[in-house]
Design a protein around this motif. Structure first.
Motif, PDB file in Angstrom:
ATOM      1  N   PHE A  57      78.137  53.546 -68.310  1.00 41.15           N
ATOM      2  CA  PHE A  57      78.579  53.699 -66.812  1.00 41.15           C
ATOM      3  C   PHE A  57      79.544  54.683 -66.883  1.00 41.15           C
ATOM      4  O   PHE A  57      80.256  54.594 -67.824  1.00 41.15           O
ATOM      5  CB  PHE A  57      78.716  52.622 -65.875  1.00 41.15           C
ATOM      6  N   PRO A  58      79.758  55.385 -65.630  1.00 44.73           N
ATOM      7  CA  PRO A  58      80.811  56.523 -65.545  1.00 44.73           C
ATOM      8  C   PRO A  58      82.093  55.747 -65.644  1.00 44.73           C
ATOM      9  O   PRO A  58      82.402  54.866 -64.883  1.00 44.73           O
ATOM     10  CB  PRO A  58      80.599  57.264 -64.249  1.00 44.73           C
ATOM     11  N   ALA A  59      83.163  56.108 -66.701  1.00 43.57           N
ATOM     12  CA  ALA A  59      84.325  55.434 -66.646  1.00 43.57           C
ATOM     13  C   ALA A  59      85.465  56.628 -67.301  1.00 43.57           C
ATOM     14  O   ALA A  59      85.629  56.877 -68.448  1.00 43.57           O
ATOM     15  CB  ALA A  59      84.387  54.260 -67.740  1.00 43.57           C
ATOM     16  N   PRO A  60      86.221  56.989 -66.238  1.00 41.46           N
ATOM     17  CA  PRO A  60      87.150  58.177 -66.869  1.00 41.46           C
ATOM     18  C   PRO A  60      88.313  57.457 -67.460  1.00 41.46           C
ATOM     19  O   PRO A  60      88.551  56.129 -67.165  1.00 41.46           O
ATOM     20  CB  PRO A  60      87.745  58.588 -65.200  1.00 41.46           C
ATOM     21  N   SER A  61      88.891  58.164 -68.192  1.00 41.96           N
ATOM     22  CA  SER A  61      90.053  57.826 -68.946  1.00 41.96           C
ATOM     23  C   SER A  61      91.319  57.843 -67.801  1.00 41.96           C
ATOM     24  O   SER A  61      91.075  58.281 -66.778  1.00 41.96           O
ATOM     25  CB  SER A  61      90.441  58.872 -69.939  1.00 41.96           C
ATOM     26  N   PHE A  62      92.140  57.326 -68.411  1.00 42.29           N
ATOM     27  CA  PHE A  62      93.390  56.947 -67.429  1.00 42.29           C
ATOM     28  C   PHE A  62      94.704  56.868 -68.256  1.00 42.29           C
ATOM     29  O   PHE A  62      94.509  56.640 -69.484  1.00 42.29           O
ATOM     30  CB  PHE A  62      93.272  55.620 -66.573  1.00 42.29           C
ATOM     31  N   SER A  63      95.776  57.096 -67.384  1.00 46.31           N
ATOM     32  CA  SER A  63      97.148  57.122 -68.047  1.00 46.31           C
ATOM     33  C   SER A  63      97.795  55.525 -67.736  1.00 46.31           C
ATOM     34  O   SER A  63      97.777  55.202 -66.571  1.00 46.31           O
ATOM     35  CB  SER A  63      97.952  58.203 -67.747  1.00 46.31           C
ATOM     36  N   SER A  64      98.571  55.320 -68.697  1.00 39.88           N
ATOM     37  CA  SER A  64      99.485  54.038 -68.584  1.00 39.88           C
ATOM     38  C   SER A  64     100.982  54.626 -68.303  1.00 39.88           C
ATOM     39  O   SER A  64     101.298  55.543 -68.939  1.00 39.88           O
ATOM     40  CB  SER A  64      99.586  53.099 -69.602  1.00 39.88           C
ATOM     41  N   ALA A  95     104.386  59.226 -67.924  1.00 36.03           N
ATOM     42  CA  ALA A  95     103.036  58.648 -68.741  1.00 36.03           C
ATOM     43  C   ALA A  95     103.160  58.371 -70.301  1.00 36.03           C
ATOM     44  O   ALA A  95     104.026  59.077 -70.646  1.00 36.03           O
ATOM     45  CB  ALA A  95     102.191  59.796 -68.427  1.00 36.03           C
ATOM     46  N   LEU A  96     102.892  57.304 -70.564  1.00 34.09           N
ATOM     47  CA  LEU A  96     103.133  56.761 -71.814  1.00 34.09           C
ATOM     48  C   LEU A  96     101.925  57.250 -72.860  1.00 34.09           C
ATOM     49  O   LEU A  96     101.984  57.545 -73.737  1.00 34.09           O
ATOM     50  CB  LEU A  96     103.222  55.345 -71.975  1.00 34.09           C
TER      51      LEU A  96
END
Length: 186
Positions: free
Chosen positions: A129-136, A28-29
């Motif tokens: 709106f619901p928008a979870p964080s994410f990994s690159s 995960a960066l």
């Protein structure tokens, strides 16, 4: 992306998804999140952006399911409300330019939006709106995992990503290739 890694045609791919295949490794960066971008002089968008206003505005959007913030993903988060899409871009990198100087809204990642806000006169808002964080993730084939040069490049990319996240996109120091005498044996 998987075939090019397996066939040795690419050393890495960058992906928003952690690979589920056993022959792939990943790191995960950085973490990211979605934002809504609008022109600073947008006549109807002021300090905040309400859900109903977001839905009623015209949009620039992308439909690629490989990138966060795709039109299907947004419409699902809005309870399958259809958005009025004026411009359908091929890739998310085109979104800031499509929105600049217009009355359109777009959803993209914060890492994409922030460097363009000042030069293009854009503002970024939290999505309504619901928008979870994410990994690159940086992804590579497991056969390359112990290769010293590959490991050096992975470590350099990881360091640059961490530095970029910590500095908020300030200047980034380029990696220096180790001298022959400093290289670690595999």
């Amino acid at each position: 992306a998987l075939p090019i890694l397996r066939e040795g045609k690419a050393d890495f791919v960058f992906d928003m998804l952690r690979p589920s295949k056993r022959d792939l490794e990943s790191e995960a960066l950085f973490e990211d999140e979605l934002v809504v971008i609008a022109a600073q002089d947008h006549p109807r968008v002021r300090e905040t952006l309400a859900r109903e206003q977001f839905i009623s505005e015209r949009h620039a959007a992308h439909a690629s399911l490989r990138w966060p913030g795709s039109l299907p993903e947004i419409e699902a988060a809005l309870g399958f409300k259809s958005l009025d899409v004026a411009i359908d871009v091929r890739i998310p990198l085109e979104l800031p330019v499509a929105v600049a100087g217009s009355e359109l809204l777009a959803v993209c990642t914060r890492r994409l939006a922030e460097p363009w806000c000042k030069p293009l006169g854009l503002r970024a808002f939290a999505p309504p709106f619901p928008a979870p964080s994410f990994s690159s993730h940086l992804v590579w084939h497991s056969t390359r995992h112990r290769d010293a040069g590959h490991a050096w490049l992975r470590n350099s990319i990881g360091r640059l990503a961490r530095q970029s996240a910590a500095d908020g996109y300030a200047s980034i120091e380029a990696p220096v290739r180790p001298r022959q005498s400093e290289r670690v044996a595999a």
